[in-house]
Scaffold this active site. Structure first.
Site: not given
Length: 332
Positions: A243, A272, A289
């Protein structure tokens, strides 16, 4: 009879396999998809989903939505991370929360191992140099000749350890809040791979590669910053497929810029899509991601989250409700 209204905030959804959308549409409910076809901001989610009964959510911060939508009954997460879901606020409001904890495991594991090999063997540098006309034939250290530090021995961490064991590393150093001696012993003892459970500080100072497999919480926010990076050896590498926010990105930039550590591979970021200064550096691999971005993983997550929301509104028991310990973890 009132039809349930469901908003799907995550994108893409049903793009690679239409099955999740098909089972939702079969309900006859009103299904609304993300109109902007990108990751939404928390305020955008709160506006688009202000009057829905349920949401199939990605990694967006859902606190603004919960404050705005007094009718929300269920959040079904596409994935495993819960840092974007204010669980105790949900509990206060009587909002059910489900997730798909098992769907993402192997996709994240494979990306992690791939990033380990790519960053330690400088695959990414060779790629860019060759395209520019160079031919340095970069040399790196094999995983089989390395000490690997694993922080977090849950679903992903244990499977990373299992696959790493086939490389026969010199040592695997492990840190987890829970006692995982039995699970690790079953994985490694028969393979004659050396391992020890140690404090995080020893992992930082003794590992060639440090890989993170822990959730983001108030306990792990900025877990690795300047102090911790100063413990790393000069030719060590940091991998984060867990994360964003666990690693202080500013401190990581400084450590990489000054060659304080050898390199890093980062798949997750505090904000993000990522647009920060780590992009300036050559000794880091940055991915989008992508831990869950395999076809099978996307289908399992999307179908699982859709099926959970259907079960909820049909009055059936959820298969993957968020467990009580996750609520406890969010208490500061």
């Amino acid at each position: 009879m009132k039809l349930n209204k469901i908003f799907i905030s995550t994108y893409p959804f049903g793009f690679y396999d239409p099955q999740p959308m098909e089972i939702l549409n079969e309900t006859g409910w009103e299904i609304i998809t993300n109109p902007l076809k990108r990751k939404l901001t928390p305020l955008e989610v709160s506006e688009f989903a202000k009057d829905v009964d349920g949401i199939i959510a990605g990694t967006e911060d859902l606190a603004p939505l919960i404050h705005k939508n007094k009718n929300l009954k269920i959040i079904s997460r596409v994935g495993i991370g819960l840092d974007s879901v204010p669980l105790n606020l949900c509990k206060e409001r009587g909002i059910a929360v489900a997730y798909t904890p098992d769907a993402v495991t192997m996709a994240v594991v494979e990306l992690t191992i791939g990033l380990m090999v790519s960053v330690t063997r400088k695959v990414f540098l060779a790629h860019h140099e060759l395209k520019a006309g160079g031919w340095s034939r970069f040399t790196g250290k094999r995983l089989g000749e390395s000490t690997i530090g694993i922080i977090g021995a849950g679903r992903v961490g244990l499977n990373v350890i299992r696959i790493l064991s086939e490389f026969k590393p010199k040592m695997i150093l492990i840190n987890d809040l829970k006692d995982k001696k039995k699970e690790v012993s079953e994985l490694l003892d028969s393979k004659k791979v050396s391992y020890r459970f140690v404090e995080k500080e020893e992992i930082y100072s003794a590992s060639d590669v440090v890989s993170l497999h822990i959730p983001l919480s108030h306990k792990t926010k900025n877990l690795i910053g300047k102090k911790e990076l100063n413990l790393f050896s000069k030719d060590s590498f940091l991998i984060n497929t867990a994360r964003g926010g666990i690693v202080n990105e500013s401190d990581l930039y400084d450590a990489l810029k000054s060659s304080r550590i050898g390199g890093a591979a980062i798949d997750v970021f505090e904000i993000e899509p990522y647009k920060g200064n780590l992009m300036e550096l050559d000794n880091i691999i940055l991915t989008q991601h992508m831990g869950s971005c395999s076809y099978d993983c996307r289908l399992l997550m999307e179908r699982g989250s859709a099926e959970e929301i259907i079960r909820f509104f049909r009055g059936e028991a959820l298969l993957n409700p968020v467990p009580a310990e996750e609520y406890q973890n969010q208490i500061v």
